[in-house]
Design an enzyme around this catalytic site. Structure first.
Site, PDB file in Angstrom:
ATOM      1  N   HIS A  27       0.823  -1.209   0.000  1.00  0.00           N
ATOM      2  CA  HIS A  27       0.000   0.000   0.000  1.00  0.00           C
ATOM      3  C   HIS A  27       0.860   1.263   0.000  1.00  0.00           C
ATOM      4  O   HIS A  27       0.346   2.351   0.256  1.00  0.00           O
ATOM      5  CB  HIS A  27      -0.916   0.016   1.221  1.00  0.00           C
ATOM      6  CG  HIS A  27      -1.817  -1.162   1.322  1.00  0.00           C
ATOM      7  ND1 HIS A  27      -2.738  -1.448   0.349  1.00  0.00           N
ATOM      8  CD2 HIS A  27      -1.932  -2.138   2.258  1.00  0.00           C
ATOM      9  CE1 HIS A  27      -3.400  -2.556   0.692  1.00  0.00           C
ATOM     10  NE2 HIS A  27      -2.924  -3.000   1.833  1.00  0.00           N
ATOM     11  N   HIS A  77      -7.646  -4.743  -1.313  1.00  0.00           N
ATOM     12  CA  HIS A  77      -6.959  -6.004  -1.604  1.00  0.00           C
ATOM     13  C   HIS A  77      -7.732  -6.773  -2.654  1.00  0.00           C
ATOM     14  O   HIS A  77      -7.555  -7.975  -2.813  1.00  0.00           O
ATOM     15  CB  HIS A  77      -6.847  -6.864  -0.347  1.00  0.00           C
ATOM     16  CG  HIS A  77      -6.334  -6.143   0.829  1.00  0.00           C
ATOM     17  ND1 HIS A  77      -7.130  -5.682   1.844  1.00  0.00           N
ATOM     18  CD2 HIS A  77      -5.064  -5.769   1.141  1.00  0.00           C
ATOM     19  CE1 HIS A  77      -6.379  -5.071   2.746  1.00  0.00           C
ATOM     20  NE2 HIS A  77      -5.133  -5.100   2.340  1.00  0.00           N
TER      21      HIS A  77
END
Lengths: 334, 334
Positions: free
Chosen positions: A58, A221
């Site tokens: 991320h 995700h």
């Protein structure tokens, strides 16, 4: 998908190694644990520690947000996987200055379990008091009645910014928990996914979408969203995202907000600013006061295509904390 | 390729509109020309103006680098196309404080023509003296004997950083031209392309490569590189890039450098830090002193996949200028 990597099993460790060497004045690796990164700056005595963390992939979240005005430490997990309790616990021990430590993390089962376990161990083994704020900004991930089930996405940037500033200003642990929870309560995000990323180890796409499709509310995700459909224009998509946020958290004319238009990885800054244009227009129409704006990659999903909009409502306290300066390897604010 | 846009013909204007609205304390649009963006901060009297520009699609370059310690203005072209003389000339007129203006731009035919024309007109019409530095950092684009034919790529960030700092420190125009040219002489870049981008108006990929191929030296508009081949590991690719740079510009043990590992768009920060790791190792082996590092997206090609390495040799003057603070919408340094 093609990637500039060496061994897929070592990507996280090699990234951390590069990161520490690129920013030696900002961050250092704990000798005790190679997944614990702490600030290299001298710690302010009496300051409550702020610890963030979660899965890798991320970036700039979470690793990039260690530094003045943000977090004191980060525990780094494997790609899209929570860090185990160990690196969290070790970092907790190092950044505690006797005033306790605040954990900020997104609401994912693995993180909840591992950060929870680390908090228990910090108390048991070292007598360190730990406070927690669970980030639950993703409107698409559960209805408002079950806000505690919502996932955390890019809005965590705001919560980290607020807590980091407050801890520098001398907030005690209970005050910090309270202001960080307020920041989370006042924050909503909605995202859209266009193209998948792939994990280095599998090379498989994180989800599938047609050549002309988008998915509203897709998790970062690749968790399923709330609606698949034909790709619309930036204005249409942005209107949908902002409208969903404002339906979930009504904001009155005259109220102040801070906005983040976040890229998921491969979406260009050009597209993000085009989206911001529409966010700004909508807020203006509603008489909502735009206090500050962030546009760029603040929380990605590797090279995923797509974007999210986050809005945090501001009272005077939150506005002051958002305006506080910051100096991290991947985020600097004067 | 899927894009979050409205009308493909309006992407640049809508991006500019969003950019100006997101950062009103930093930048403003000139009323005279909607492709001229200038700093919103009060201008320092007696300061030589610094003007940058070029095609869009490279964000944060060039638009994102207007602000304290960097450029005073940017002229914004269409995607991958030089701005015409008008926005350059208008911005020149506005940022000139009687001490002249420095133009910094990459060595592309369109830019050379249009910035050259604007410089002539600035002199003729307004009596403004203009100095120029042509950025030619891309080692792959021509042999060293024809360095004046080389293209400018991500290394322009260093030249802008140096010139912006020097102009704030009170350098006169001739001194500024001289230090900016030194920065260019001391800078080398080498890139690798993995996946193409596509222009919003055509939707066509900017180049073609096989599923397992990379291209060394590929230009940042998709210009042909020096070698196509099977995708190698990050370490192998980085070693090649750095070796080509050091062969072109030998650096002795004990010398100081600043490094930029730049992403072209869709390449993740994880990959860039893995590459940085290797750059750092190579410099260390050679006894070269790493003064400061930048890792991230500093000059992109829309959503192109790939990266470049830039190295600038530093004397004390350049090191001091690189360390100077900056405050722009897309780049802040404390």
């Amino acid at each position: 998908m093609k990637k500039l990597i060496n061994n897929p099993n070592h990507v996280v460790d090699e990234m951390i190694s590069g990161y520490i060497k690129a920013h030696p004045n900002h961050v250092k690796l704990l000798e005790e644990n190679k997944r614990s990164i702490v600030t290299a700056k001298p710690t302010i005595e009496g300051k409550v520690g702020v610890l963030i963390g979660g899965g890798s992939g991320h970036e700039p979240a979470f690793m990039g947000y260690v530094g003045d005005g943000m977090a004191d430490a980060v525990a780094v997990g494997n790609i899209f996987a929570s860090p185990p309790p160990d690196p969290i616990l070790e970092a907790t021990r190092v950044i505690d200055k006797g005033e306790g430590v605040l954990y900020i993390y997104g609401n994912y089962a693995g993180d909840v379990m591992n950060f929870g376990m680390a908090a228990d161990l910090a108390d048991l083994e070292y007598g360190i008091e730990v406070g927690t704020v669970l980030v639950t900004d993703d409107v698409a991930s559960a209805p408002i009645e079950e806000k505690e089930k919502r996932r955390g996405i890019a809005g965590e940037f705001f919560i980290t910014k607020v807590a980091g500033a407050a801890s520098e200003k001398g907030y005690k642990l209970n005050e910090l928990v309270s202001v960080a929870n307020k920041a989370n309560d006042y924050t909503r995000s909605m995202g859209v996914g266009l193209t998948p990323c792939s994990l280095p180890q599998t090379g498989q796409p994180s989800f599938e979408l047609g050549e002309d499709e988008m998915e509203i509310g897709l998790g970062h995700h690749g968790e399923p969203g709330v609606e698949k459909g034909k790709l619309q224009t930036a204005d249409e998509v942005t209107e949908r995202l902002v409208q969903d946020i404002l339906t979930d958290m009504p904001i009155s004319s005259g109220e102040k907000v801070v906005v983040l238009v976040n890229g998921l990885g491969s979406t260009t800054k050009m597209e993000l600013y085009i989206m911001f244009n529409k966010v700004n227009e909508m807020l203006k129409e509603k008489g909502i006061n735009l206090h500050r704006s962030y546009v760029g990659d603040y929380s990605t999903s590797l090279e995923m295509g797509g974007a999210s909009v986050s809005i945090m409502k501001l009272d005077d306290e939150l506005a002051e904390l958002i305006d506080h300066s910051a100096d991290c390897p991947m985020f600097v604010q004067k």
